[in-house]
Design a protein around this motif. Structure first.
Motif, PDB file in Angstrom:
ATOM      1  N   CYS A 134      26.298   8.643  20.457  1.00 52.57           N
ATOM      2  CA  CYS A 134      26.056   8.757  19.015  1.00 52.57           C
ATOM      3  C   CYS A 134      27.314   8.532  18.178  1.00 52.57           C
ATOM      4  O   CYS A 134      28.381   9.036  18.488  1.00 52.57           O
ATOM      5  N   VAL A 135      27.157   7.773  17.082  1.00 59.08           N
ATOM      6  CA  VAL A 135      28.294   7.491  16.204  1.00 59.08           C
ATOM      7  C   VAL A 135      28.565   8.621  15.215  1.00 59.08           C
ATOM      8  O   VAL A 135      29.664   8.737  14.681  1.00 59.08           O
ATOM      9  N   VAL A 136      27.553   9.429  14.963  1.00 53.38           N
ATOM     10  CA  VAL A 136      27.714  10.490  13.962  1.00 53.38           C
ATOM     11  C   VAL A 136      28.282  11.760  14.597  1.00 53.38           C
ATOM     12  O   VAL A 136      29.120  12.441  14.001  1.00 53.38           O
ATOM     13  N   PHE A 184      25.415  17.684  14.418  1.00 52.88           N
ATOM     14  CA  PHE A 184      24.456  16.613  14.626  1.00 52.88           C
ATOM     15  C   PHE A 184      24.493  16.193  16.086  1.00 52.88           C
ATOM     16  O   PHE A 184      25.366  15.465  16.534  1.00 52.88           O
ATOM     17  N   PRO A 213      21.764  14.826  18.858  1.00 52.67           N
ATOM     18  CA  PRO A 213      20.377  14.423  19.118  1.00 52.67           C
ATOM     19  C   PRO A 213      19.766  15.114  20.343  1.00 52.67           C
ATOM     20  O   PRO A 213      18.595  15.500  20.299  1.00 52.67           O
ATOM     21  N   CYS A 269      21.023  11.346  11.002  1.00 54.20           N
ATOM     22  CA  CYS A 269      20.974  10.196  11.905  1.00 54.20           C
ATOM     23  C   CYS A 269      21.150   8.901  11.109  1.00 54.20           C
ATOM     24  O   CYS A 269      20.513   8.705  10.084  1.00 54.20           O
ATOM     25  N   ALA A 270      22.003   8.018  11.591  1.00 51.49           N
ATOM     26  CA  ALA A 270      22.226   6.733  10.915  1.00 51.49           C
ATOM     27  C   ALA A 270      21.168   5.702  11.306  1.00 51.49           C
ATOM     28  O   ALA A 270      21.175   4.587  10.795  1.00 51.49           O
ATOM     29  N   VAL A 271      20.274   6.084  12.192  1.00 51.62           N
ATOM     30  CA  VAL A 271      19.221   5.186  12.685  1.00 51.62           C
ATOM     31  C   VAL A 271      19.820   3.862  13.187  1.00 51.62           C
ATOM     32  O   VAL A 271      19.361   2.781  12.841  1.00 51.62           O
ATOM     33  N   CYS A 272      20.856   3.986  14.011  1.00 52.18           N
ATOM     34  CA  CYS A 272      21.545   2.790  14.516  1.00 52.18           C
ATOM     35  C   CYS A 272      20.964   2.322  15.845  1.00 52.18           C
ATOM     36  O   CYS A 272      21.314   1.251  16.336  1.00 52.18           O
ATOM     37  N   TYR A 273      20.108   3.121  16.457  1.00 49.37           N
ATOM     38  CA  TYR A 273      19.379   2.770  17.685  1.00 49.37           C
ATOM     39  C   TYR A 273      20.248   2.621  18.933  1.00 49.37           C
ATOM     40  O   TYR A 273      19.773   2.108  19.949  1.00 49.37           O
ATOM     41  N   LEU A 274      21.517   3.025  18.866  1.00 47.88           N
ATOM     42  CA  LEU A 274      22.347   2.932  20.076  1.00 47.88           C
ATOM     43  C   LEU A 274      21.790   3.838  21.159  1.00 47.88           C
ATOM     44  O   LEU A 274      21.703   3.469  22.334  1.00 47.88           O
ATOM     45  N   CYS A 275      21.402   5.054  20.771  1.00 41.22           N
ATOM     46  CA  CYS A 275      20.860   6.010  21.741  1.00 41.22           C
ATOM     47  C   CYS A 275      19.568   5.481  22.353  1.00 41.22           C
ATOM     48  O   CYS A 275      19.330   5.609  23.549  1.00 41.22           O
ATOM     49  N   ALA A 320      16.068   7.761  18.574  1.00 41.17           N
ATOM     50  CA  ALA A 320      16.185   7.464  17.135  1.00 41.17           C
ATOM     51  C   ALA A 320      14.829   7.579  16.451  1.00 41.17           C
ATOM     52  O   ALA A 320      14.731   8.112  15.336  1.00 41.17           O
ATOM     53  N   LEU A 358      13.662  11.245  16.258  1.00 42.62           N
ATOM     54  CA  LEU A 358      14.235  11.918  15.079  1.00 42.62           C
ATOM     55  C   LEU A 358      13.474  11.502  13.817  1.00 42.62           C
ATOM     56  O   LEU A 358      13.259  12.304  12.912  1.00 42.62           O
TER      57      LEU A 358
HETATM   58  S1  SF4 Z   1      20.295   6.445  16.112  1.00 44.69           S
HETATM   59 FE1  SF4 Z   1      21.014   7.715  17.822  1.00 44.69          FE
HETATM   60  S2  SF4 Z   1      23.152   7.111  18.146  1.00 44.69           S
HETATM   61 FE2  SF4 Z   1      22.553   6.336  16.111  1.00 44.69          FE
HETATM   62  S3  SF4 Z   1      23.155   7.984  14.674  1.00 44.69           S
HETATM   63 FE3  SF4 Z   1      21.002   8.389  15.235  1.00 44.69          FE
HETATM   64  S4  SF4 Z   1      21.137   9.775  16.985  1.00 44.69           S
HETATM   65 FE4  SF4 Z   1      23.175   8.891  16.759  1.00 44.69          FE
END
Ligand code: SF4
Ligand code: SF4
Lengths: 172, 283
Positions: free
Chosen positions: A41-43, A50, A52, A75-81, A92, A95
């Motif tokens: 996670c980037v956040v 925060f 997840p 959550c930045a909703v970046c979908y890396l996870c 993502a 969440l």
């Molecule tokens: S999408 Fe996943 S990795 Fe990206 S900010 Fe949200 S929880 Fe973190």
């Protein structure tokens, strides 16, 4: 000997059911708590709270506090996870489903509601006024035409979104 | 479908990043990509956290408009691209969902049939660009920044965005810089809730670009550009640091290499002034 007190009260045994009913929340029960999502996670490095993995754990345990908490909204909703989760939980979107459940119960952070005020009324995030269109014309760009407000109204009429924006959604 | 594309502007570009559209139109025209206009609503992205279904209705409404015109949609914003593409795929694959959505669309006299595609303009550009289009060399070390929603969730969006950016950088005579965390979030989505968080993420990306001596960054999304460009200026003041990696939209960068005048690319509108480095590297 001191009795161990559970930190959170388990109030909603059907929280998981509610989450699974939302699009994207289907796979929450697959989570085996490996923590890959949090490690990716980037956040999380900037905001310990925060987490997840932990949010999903609390949701699975039926801890209602998850719905009151601001955390899912960070959550930045970046979908890396989602790309890395070994159990294909799609954290993502889980969440996102949690946010949808919270919103349904009238718990939307003001910032997210504000963003949607214009969208619910004129169909867009920002109003494109004459000045903006004048600047666009100056640059050689065509004007942005407004959307028929009636169409927007009809499109969202009767949806949960409409009720949330009118402040009609509250705990059932 | 050589018949052209419907340009999907989204909310941010016409409001505060018009230089992206300007440069995109200029490049598209030179490459023979014909763009048409129609009034579109928000793609739906902003409504997702509140009500996924209502968000899908916004996407579907726009897809229906494109179907009425018989033209594919092309987006410049990663957010719009991902949202419309995911919606379009789901609506095509899931008949029950499509019917549920169409029940509501019929109230506004529209319907989704599943007849069009959704593209990011970068895909179309990368397909058409040839060495003979390049008339000026940009001999700089360039950091590509593809952002998230051009490439994730890969179940739905997966056209090799970063590779396409790299191809264009090389074709224009630039040297591709690889840097730490280059595929991670720009920070912009966090600005609504916390400007501090947004700036911190943007700063991380800028620091890792600087670490590898990048002279320029290129973006393909208004959110990423707002972070790397606008927030760069802010972060330099706030952290009393200098990153000095001006960021250009890929269409501005390519436009320069194609010999389009900087005025026609809206370079002046960028917050972190790139003119000094451009003077050194554009030949
Ligand atoms: S999408 Fe996943 S990795 Fe990206 S900010 Fe949200 S929880 Fe973190
Ligand atoms: S990566 Fe997947 S399985 Fe592992 S903790 Fe996160 S959601 Fe659960």
């Amino acid at each position: 000997m001191e009795k161990i007190q559970p930190k959170y009260r388990v109030v909603s045994s059907d929280l998981v059911k509610k989450i699974k009913q939302e699009p994207g929340g289907e796979f929450i029960s697959r989570c085996y708590q490996c923590g890959t999502c949090t490690a990716t996670c980037v956040v999380n490095p900037f905001r310990d709270d925060f987490n997840p993995r932990k949010i999903i754990r609390m949701a699975v345990l039926g801890v209602d506090r998850v719905l009151e908490s601001l955390e899912p909204w960070y959550c930045a909703v970046c979908y890396l996870c989602t790309e890395r989760c070994p159990r294909d939980v799609k954290p993502a979107t889980v969440l996102m489903a949690i946010k949808n459940v919270a919103a349904k119960e009238g718990k939307v952070p003001a910032a997210f509601k504000n963003i949607n005020e214009n969208i619910a009324r004129i169909g867009r995030l920002f109003e494109i006024d004459d000045f903006t269109n004048f600047m666009r014309e100056d640059m050689g760009l065509p004007p942005i035409e407004p959307i028929d407000e009636e169409e927007v109204k009809k499109l969202i009429s009767g949806t949960r979104f409409e009720k949330i924006m009118k402040g009609e959604e509250s705990e059932k | 479908m050589s018949d052209g594309y419907l340009y999907f502007p989204g909310c941010n570009i016409p409001y505060r990043e018009n230089q992206y559209e300007l440069s995109a139109r200029a490049v598209a025209e030179k490459l023979g990509i014909k763009l048409y206009d129609k009034p579109f609503t928000c793609c739906g992205l902003n409504t997702e956290p509140l009500d996924e279904f209502a968000a899908l209705l916004f996407s579907a409404r726009n897809i229906a408009v494109a179907e009425e015109e018989g033209k594919p949609l092309v987006a410049l914003c990663n957010g719009c691209y991902k949202t419309l593409r995911v919606a379009n795929t789901k609506l095509k694959q899931d008949e029950k969902l499509r019917e549920k959505v169409n029940e509501r669309l019929r109230i506004i006299g529209r319907e989704v049939k599943g007849t069009i595609e959704v593209y990011h303009l970068l895909e179309l550009i990368a397909e058409r660009i040839k060495p003979e289009h390049i008339v000026k060399k940009i001999s700089a070390k360039v950091a590509p920044f593809a952002g998230c929603h051009s490439s994730r969730p890969s179940e739905y969006v997966d056209f090799g965005a970063r590779e396409k950016l790299e191809k264009i950088i090389k074709l224009a005579g630039g040297k591709v810089v690889r840097y730490r965390d280059m595929d991670k979030c720009c920070g912009a989505p966090l600005l609504a809730l916390s400007e501090e968080l947004g700036i911190n993420l943007a700063r991380q990306r800028l620091l890792s670009m600087k670490e590898r001596d990048a002279q320029l960054a290129v973006t393909m999304c208004p959110f990423c550009q707002v972070s790397l460009d606008g927030l760069q200026v802010k972060a330099e003041q706030e952290f009393k640091e200098s990153y000095d990696v001006p960021s250009l939209y890929i269409t501005q960068f390519l436009g320069l290499a194609m010999g389009i005048k900087p005025e026609k690319l809206g370079i002046r509108e960028n917050k972190k002034d790139p003119s000094r480095v451009l003077k050194q590297v554009v030949m």
